[in-house]
Write a protein that holds these residues in place. Structure first.
Motif, PDB file in Angstrom:
ATOM      1  N   LYS A   1       0.830  -1.211   0.000  1.00 21.46           N
ATOM      2  CA  LYS A   1       0.000   0.000   0.000  1.00 21.46           C
ATOM      3  C   LYS A   1       0.864   1.261   0.000  1.00 21.46           C
ATOM      4  O   LYS A   1       0.390   2.350  -0.279  1.00 21.46           O
ATOM      5  CB  LYS A   1      -0.942   0.012   1.203  1.00 21.46           C
ATOM      6  CG  LYS A   1      -2.016  -1.053   1.126  1.00 21.46           C
ATOM      7  CD  LYS A   1      -2.837  -1.075   2.391  1.00 21.46           C
ATOM      8  CE  LYS A   1      -3.848  -2.224   2.351  1.00 21.46           C
ATOM      9  NZ  LYS A   1      -4.559  -2.363   3.629  1.00 21.46           N
ATOM     10  N   LEU A   2       2.163   1.093   0.338  1.00 19.60           N
ATOM     11  CA  LEU A   2       3.081   2.231   0.421  1.00 19.60           C
ATOM     12  C   LEU A   2       3.866   2.448  -0.870  1.00 19.60           C
ATOM     13  O   LEU A   2       4.638   3.389  -0.980  1.00 19.60           O
ATOM     14  CB  LEU A   2       4.056   2.032   1.584  1.00 19.60           C
ATOM     15  CG  LEU A   2       3.419   1.877   2.963  1.00 19.60           C
ATOM     16  CD1 LEU A   2       4.484   1.548   4.002  1.00 19.60           C
ATOM     17  CD2 LEU A   2       2.649   3.128   3.344  1.00 19.60           C
ATOM     18  N   GLY A   3       3.716   1.543  -1.821  1.00 19.00           N
ATOM     19  CA  GLY A   3       4.449   1.646  -3.077  1.00 19.00           C
ATOM     20  C   GLY A   3       4.282   0.370  -3.878  1.00 19.00           C
ATOM     21  O   GLY A   3       3.514  -0.512  -3.505  1.00 19.00           O
ATOM     22  N   ASN A   4       5.023   0.286  -4.953  1.00 19.28           N
ATOM     23  CA  ASN A   4       5.007  -0.910  -5.799  1.00 19.28           C
ATOM     24  C   ASN A   4       6.313  -1.662  -5.599  1.00 19.28           C
ATOM     25  O   ASN A   4       7.363  -1.212  -6.056  1.00 19.28           O
ATOM     26  CB  ASN A   4       4.838  -0.530  -7.270  1.00 19.28           C
ATOM     27  CG  ASN A   4       3.491   0.104  -7.539  1.00 19.28           C
ATOM     28  OD1 ASN A   4       2.496  -0.247  -6.917  1.00 19.28           O
ATOM     29  ND2 ASN A   4       3.457   1.045  -8.463  1.00 19.28           N
ATOM     30  N   PHE A   5       6.235  -2.800  -4.936  1.00 18.45           N
ATOM     31  CA  PHE A   5       7.416  -3.590  -4.594  1.00 18.45           C
ATOM     32  C   PHE A   5       7.345  -4.951  -5.274  1.00 18.45           C
ATOM     33  O   PHE A   5       6.259  -5.484  -5.508  1.00 18.45           O
ATOM     34  CB  PHE A   5       7.520  -3.765  -3.076  1.00 18.45           C
ATOM     35  CG  PHE A   5       7.597  -2.467  -2.334  1.00 18.45           C
ATOM     36  CD1 PHE A   5       8.809  -1.814  -2.159  1.00 18.45           C
ATOM     37  CD2 PHE A   5       6.452  -1.872  -1.816  1.00 18.45           C
ATOM     38  CE1 PHE A   5       8.880  -0.602  -1.479  1.00 18.45           C
ATOM     39  CE2 PHE A   5       6.513  -0.663  -1.133  1.00 18.45           C
ATOM     40  CZ  PHE A   5       7.729  -0.030  -0.975  1.00 18.45           C
TER      41      PHE A   5
ATOM     42  N   ASP B   1      -0.436  -4.819 -11.377  1.00 21.63           N
ATOM     43  CA  ASP B   1      -0.977  -3.906 -10.369  1.00 21.63           C
ATOM     44  C   ASP B   1      -1.799  -4.633  -9.295  1.00 21.63           C
ATOM     45  O   ASP B   1      -2.735  -4.079  -8.728  1.00 21.63           O
ATOM     46  CB  ASP B   1      -1.819  -2.805 -11.023  1.00 21.63           C
ATOM     47  CG  ASP B   1      -1.947  -1.586 -10.130  1.00 21.63           C
ATOM     48  OD1 ASP B   1      -1.028  -1.355  -9.311  1.00 21.63           O
ATOM     49  OD2 ASP B   1      -2.973  -0.887 -10.223  1.00 21.63           O
ATOM     50  N   THR B   2      -1.434  -5.887  -9.026  1.00 24.10           N
ATOM     51  CA  THR B   2      -2.133  -6.709  -8.039  1.00 24.10           C
ATOM     52  C   THR B   2      -1.099  -7.481  -7.214  1.00 24.10           C
ATOM     53  O   THR B   2      -0.103  -7.965  -7.763  1.00 24.10           O
ATOM     54  CB  THR B   2      -3.071  -7.714  -8.753  1.00 24.10           C
ATOM     55  OG1 THR B   2      -3.974  -6.972  -9.570  1.00 24.10           O
ATOM     56  CG2 THR B   2      -3.846  -8.560  -7.768  1.00 24.10           C
ATOM     57  N   VAL B   3      -1.338  -7.620  -5.917  1.00 19.99           N
ATOM     58  CA  VAL B   3      -0.470  -8.425  -5.058  1.00 19.99           C
ATOM     59  C   VAL B   3      -0.978  -9.858  -5.080  1.00 19.99           C
ATOM     60  O   VAL B   3      -2.150 -10.118  -4.792  1.00 19.99           O
ATOM     61  CB  VAL B   3      -0.452  -7.882  -3.609  1.00 19.99           C
ATOM     62  CG1 VAL B   3       0.413  -8.771  -2.725  1.00 19.99           C
ATOM     63  CG2 VAL B   3       0.047  -6.451  -3.586  1.00 19.99           C
ATOM     64  N   PHE B   4      -0.079 -10.772  -5.436  1.00 20.73           N
ATOM     65  CA  PHE B   4      -0.421 -12.187  -5.493  1.00 20.73           C
ATOM     66  C   PHE B   4       0.294 -12.961  -4.395  1.00 20.73           C
ATOM     67  O   PHE B   4       1.422 -12.650  -4.046  1.00 20.73           O
ATOM     68  CB  PHE B   4      -0.004 -12.787  -6.847  1.00 20.73           C
ATOM     69  CG  PHE B   4      -0.827 -12.293  -8.004  1.00 20.73           C
ATOM     70  CD1 PHE B   4      -2.026 -12.908  -8.331  1.00 20.73           C
ATOM     71  CD2 PHE B   4      -0.398 -11.219  -8.760  1.00 20.73           C
ATOM     72  CE1 PHE B   4      -2.787 -12.460  -9.409  1.00 20.73           C
ATOM     73  CE2 PHE B   4      -1.143 -10.757  -9.846  1.00 20.73           C
ATOM     74  CZ  PHE B   4      -2.350 -11.381 -10.161  1.00 20.73           C
ATOM     75  N   MET B   5      -0.375 -13.982  -3.887  1.00 20.68           N
ATOM     76  CA  MET B   5       0.219 -14.922  -2.951  1.00 20.68           C
ATOM     77  C   MET B   5       0.198 -16.274  -3.642  1.00 20.68           C
ATOM     78  O   MET B   5      -0.810 -16.656  -4.232  1.00 20.68           O
ATOM     79  CB  MET B   5      -0.594 -14.978  -1.649  1.00 20.68           C
ATOM     80  CG  MET B   5       0.053 -15.772  -0.532  1.00 20.68           C
ATOM     81  SD  MET B   5      -0.419 -17.494  -0.435  1.00 20.68           S
ATOM     82  CE  MET B   5      -2.130 -17.380   0.014  1.00 20.68           C
ATOM     83  N   TYR B   6       1.347 -16.970  -3.597  1.00 20.97           N
ATOM     84  CA  TYR B   6       1.491 -18.264  -4.252  1.00 20.97           C
ATOM     85  C   TYR B   6       2.062 -19.274  -3.253  1.00 20.97           C
ATOM     86  O   TYR B   6       2.475 -18.924  -2.156  1.00 20.97           O
ATOM     87  CB  TYR B   6       2.496 -18.204  -5.409  1.00 20.97           C
ATOM     88  CG  TYR B   6       2.302 -17.133  -6.427  1.00 20.97           C
ATOM     89  CD1 TYR B   6       1.558 -17.371  -7.583  1.00 20.97           C
ATOM     90  CD2 TYR B   6       2.917 -15.888  -6.290  1.00 20.97           C
ATOM     91  CE1 TYR B   6       1.427 -16.397  -8.563  1.00 20.97           C
ATOM     92  CE2 TYR B   6       2.787 -14.915  -7.257  1.00 20.97           C
ATOM     93  CZ  TYR B   6       2.043 -15.176  -8.393  1.00 20.97           C
ATOM     94  OH  TYR B   6       1.920 -14.221  -9.349  1.00 20.97           O
ATOM     95  N   HIS B   7       2.193 -20.508  -3.737  1.00 26.88           N
ATOM     96  CA  HIS B   7       2.796 -21.566  -2.932  1.00 26.88           C
ATOM     97  C   HIS B   7       3.897 -22.245  -3.726  1.00 26.88           C
ATOM     98  O   HIS B   7       3.942 -22.164  -4.954  1.00 26.88           O
ATOM     99  CB  HIS B   7       1.738 -22.595  -2.537  1.00 26.88           C
ATOM    100  CG  HIS B   7       1.122 -23.271  -3.732  1.00 26.88           C
ATOM    101  ND1 HIS B   7       1.661 -24.389  -4.301  1.00 26.88           N
ATOM    102  CD2 HIS B   7       0.046 -22.943  -4.483  1.00 26.88           C
ATOM    103  CE1 HIS B   7       0.931 -24.751  -5.354  1.00 26.88           C
ATOM    104  NE2 HIS B   7      -0.061 -23.879  -5.486  1.00 26.88           N
ATOM    105  N   ASN B   8       4.771 -22.897  -2.998  1.00 25.71           N
ATOM    106  CA  ASN B   8       5.856 -23.677  -3.589  1.00 25.71           C
ATOM    107  C   ASN B   8       6.296 -24.677  -2.537  1.00 25.71           C
ATOM    108  O   ASN B   8       5.965 -24.528  -1.358  1.00 25.71           O
ATOM    109  CB  ASN B   8       7.028 -22.768  -3.920  1.00 25.71           C
ATOM    110  CG  ASN B   8       7.615 -22.982  -5.319  1.00 25.71           C
ATOM    111  OD1 ASN B   8       8.437 -22.198  -5.722  1.00 25.71           O
ATOM    112  ND2 ASN B   8       7.232 -23.994  -6.051  1.00 25.71           N
ATOM    113  N   GLY B   9       7.064 -25.670  -2.955  1.00 27.46           N
ATOM    114  CA  GLY B   9       7.688 -26.538  -1.960  1.00 27.46           C
ATOM    115  C   GLY B   9       8.657 -25.695  -1.147  1.00 27.46           C
ATOM    116  O   GLY B   9       9.352 -24.830  -1.699  1.00 27.46           O
TER     117      GLY B   9
END
Length: 184
Positions: free
Chosen positions: A128-132, A160-168
């Motif tokens: 929310k404070l920037g694009n990281f 322009d969207t924050v994604f959450m993913y999974h991995n081993g």
């Protein structure tokens, strides 16, 4: 106790002050003088901030907790800190990996640095404070139920969207590191 030399303290405080002043949108109601007082009174926290800095995290104040009277620092580098990439999630994952083992894990490094790895919620607050992490990704604190099944989670920002993913948890990539937080 891990402490910096006086000239290192002076140099780090100057870097942090300049970053603080250049990014007031991250901490509009915070005064640098009060932050500096806290830092000078907590040399072990200064050491941790220096570790964040030298590994490419560019730590900055992102909040103040009135209840605990603590300033909250997050890694605010544009991309996942360069000195903390190519690591698997935790020590267990590191030990299980038999071939092409990375040098370290995100959780081990954070512990050694005296910081906490960001949670998914904290990561979303940071965004929310920037694009990281437009080109990289960052491991985030993984819930126990996911970790027990061998997985770990990471986040990034694309489209322009924050994604959450999974991995081993034992996976590692040159473009994935981790971001940390520190309360002072």
């Amino acid at each position: 106790m891990k402490e910096l030399l006086p000239d290192q303290v002076e140099e780090l405080l100057e870097i942090l002050k300049n970053r603080f002043e250049d990014n007031m949108v991250r901490h509009e109601d915070v005064q640098w003088e009060k932050v500096q007082e806290k830092l000078v009174a907590n040399p072990e926290k200064l050491w941790s901030l220096n570790e964040m800095e030298v590994t490419g995290g560019e730590p900055d104040v992102v909040g103040y907790d009135k209840e605990t009277d603590e300033y909250i620092f997050y890694d605010c580098s544009a991309e996942s800190p360069s000195g903390r990439r190519s690591v698997c999630y935790d020590h267990e994952a590191l030990e299980k990996r038999k071939k092409n083992k990375p040098e370290n894990s995100a959780i081990n490094m954070a512990t050694d640095m005296g910081i906490e790895i960001l949670t998914e919620e904290q990561y979303r607050e940071l965004q929310k404070l920037g694009n990281f992490d437009l080109k990289t990704s960052s491991w985030v604190k993984t819930p126990d139920n996911i970790r027990k099944l061998g997985g770990a989670i990471f986040c990034d920002r694309r489209y322009d969207t924050v994604f959450m993913y999974h991995n081993g948890a034992d996976s590692y990539y040159a473009a994935r590191g981790f971001r940390g937080s520190l309360r002072v």
